[in-house]
Design a protein around this motif. Structure first.
Motif, PDB file in Angstrom:
ATOM      1  N   UNK A 426      70.906  85.964  33.620  1.00  0.00           N
ATOM      2  CA  UNK A 426      71.691  85.268  34.647  1.00  0.00           C
ATOM      3  C   UNK A 426      70.973  85.278  35.988  1.00  0.00           C
ATOM      4  N   UNK A 427      70.360  86.400  36.343  1.00  0.00           N
ATOM      5  CA  UNK A 427      69.623  86.481  37.608  1.00  0.00           C
ATOM      6  C   UNK A 427      68.442  85.520  37.604  1.00  0.00           C
ATOM      7  N   UNK A 428      67.791  85.390  36.461  1.00  0.00           N
ATOM      8  CA  UNK A 428      66.681  84.441  36.338  1.00  0.00           C
ATOM      9  C   UNK A 428      67.156  83.020  36.585  1.00  0.00           C
ATOM     10  N   UNK A 429      68.262  82.649  35.962  1.00  0.00           N
ATOM     11  CA  UNK A 429      68.793  81.291  36.133  1.00  0.00           C
ATOM     12  C   UNK A 429      69.152  81.031  37.585  1.00  0.00           C
ATOM     13  N   UNK A 430      69.737  82.015  38.244  1.00  0.00           N
ATOM     14  CA  UNK A 430      70.098  81.848  39.650  1.00  0.00           C
ATOM     15  C   UNK A 430      68.866  81.608  40.507  1.00  0.00           C
TER      16      UNK A 430
END
Length: 441
Positions: A426-430
């Motif tokens: 999720x942090x990567x996508x953000x």
């Protein structure tokens, strides 16, 4: 001119082929369980597992111990010359997990070799030339196996002619068609029937070949009703039904074999490799003794097939999967992974579909065209896959268009490791979609 040993050692340096492309920049120092320590001193949560190979995690102590012990006895015992105990024990243990009736096993080194052995057996047993495969399937990189592969042109382009006698039928890829699963299955079965009427006569067809979950084709579970439809047609026409369980087998989908999500279904030939020995190279095909006996004399063999150390590691792998209840762990942790990914997908327009079975999860990235129709977005998938490494999570891409990120945790993965992997994804996508116009809701 006489060349000395010293001169030979310094005359040139060698490098890996430039055709090899690394998915991540990580150089491994050591690994354990779900974790890789890089030579850069960083720890990476490995959701690639060597493309689904290290089923019991990296360097499981029992697998390591079995291999070490076998290395002190004999490393290479060519199994058509002399037999060795690990292969006999492995065959006995496989008998306990193989579908009922598949009681004869042939061993090779890789998935591609096992696929070719299965095709050779099918053609010999039926005296028929044709093989029907399904769009998006991946069955290997050797010439015959690549001829059967439709997961992307990169696997079969540039070295034609390919093996003849291979015909392709549609796969029920519901998301791609924009349909529900039932409509996609009905369509794919109708098209298969039409192919058998219009191009590939049933009495010229040796086998159907399919994966229970498409691997390089996009991590698409094959709907159970489609597998059941293939089995029914195979029985009706005297066609052999071959299941390529190289990636989906050995507990990965939350069942021991991926096809066991379909009710009452047994293949004529089952192919296994990857997770069979937790990282040691060994593969196998299984069939009934009656069917296997139809292989022509001398048609099965190989220098390294059924290697003693690999066989010992495979025995330990089966024991670990049983003793640590890893098939059930794959089911439970797979549900946790898929639920978490679906929640994350709800926050990003760039994610068109999330699917999977057990610890095989695919996230498909799309963008919309001028007609507001989703089209594959390989650039987004590549950006996400590369960026996950910076967040300490190793992932891979797949799919014919390269627009699917796949997650393949080890069967030993814990609840906390899945939660951490989801957090890092999720942090990567953000980060990748920091600009709202690029895909973040």
């Amino acid at each position: 001119m006489t060349v000395t040993a010293e001169a030979m050692n310094t005359a040139q340096t060698a490098s890996l082929s430039p055709a090899l492309k690394q998915a991540t920049p990580v150089v491994v120092d050591h690994a354990q369980g779900s974790w890789i320590r890089g030579t850069d001193g960083n720890d990476y949560l490995d959701f690639t597992t060597g493309i689904g190979v290290t089923s019991t995690g990296h360097c499981h102590p029992r697998v390591v111990a079995a291999a070490q012990e076998q290395c002190t006895k004999i490393i290479h015992a060519q199994y058509t010359t002399v037999m060795h105990q690990p292969l006999l024990e492995l065959t006995e243990k496989l008998g306990g997990v193989l579908p009922l009736g598949l009681d004869s096993v042939f061993y090779a080194n890789s998935g591609s070799e096992a696929v070719e052995a299965a095709i050779r057996l099918a053609r010999m047993a039926t005296a028929r030339p044709n093989i029907i495969v399904f769009q998006g399937g991946f069955h290997g990189r050797t010439v015959a196996a690549a001829s059967l592969t439709t997961a992307g042109t990169r696997f079969s382009a540039g070295f034609s002619p390919l093996m003849s006698g291979v015909h392709m039928s549609p796969f029920p890829y519901a998301y791609r068609y924009g349909w529900g699963t039932d409509a996609a299955v009905d369509f794919a079965l109708r098209e298969l029937d039409y192919l058998l009427q219009s191009r590939v006569a049933p009495n010229d067809t040796a086998a159907f070949l399919i994966e229970p979950v498409l691997g390089d084709g996009g991590y698409l579970p094959t709907p159970p009703r489609f597998l059941e439809g293939l089995r029914e047609r195979a029985d009706r026409h005297g066609i052999l039904f071959i299941l390529d369980e190289v990636q989906a087998g050995f507990g990965r989908t939350g069942k021991f074999w991926g096809h066991q999500h379909a009710s009452d279904l047994t293949p004529d030939i089952l192919i296994t490799a990857k997770g069979l020995a937790s990282g040691f190279p060994i593969s196998a095909i299984a069939a009934s003794t009656e069917l296997m006996s139809k292989a022509w004399p001398g048609s099965q063999g190989g220098t390294y097939g059924g290697n003693a150390v690999a066989a010992a590691a495979a025995v330990a792998t089966i024991d670990v999967i049983r003793d640590e209840n890893l098939v059930e762990n794959a089911r439970v942790r797979g549900e946790q992974l898929l639920t978490g990914l679906q929640e994350i997908a709800g926050r990003f327009d760039a994610i068109g579909d999330v699917r999977g079975l057990g610890l095989m999860a695919g996230i498909e990235f799309v963008k919309t065209d001028a007609a507001d129709v989703p089209v594959p977005d390989a650039a987004a998938a590549a950006a996400v896959q590369q960026a996950t490494t910076q967040h300490g999570l190793l992932t891979l891409t797949c799919g014919p268009a390269g627009n699917v990120v796949r997650l393949i945790p080890a069967l030993v993965v814990t609840e906390d490791e899945i939660a951490l992997g989801l957090e890092r994804f999720a942090a990567t996508l953000s980060d990748v979609f920091a600009d709202d116009t690029l895909g973040q809701r």
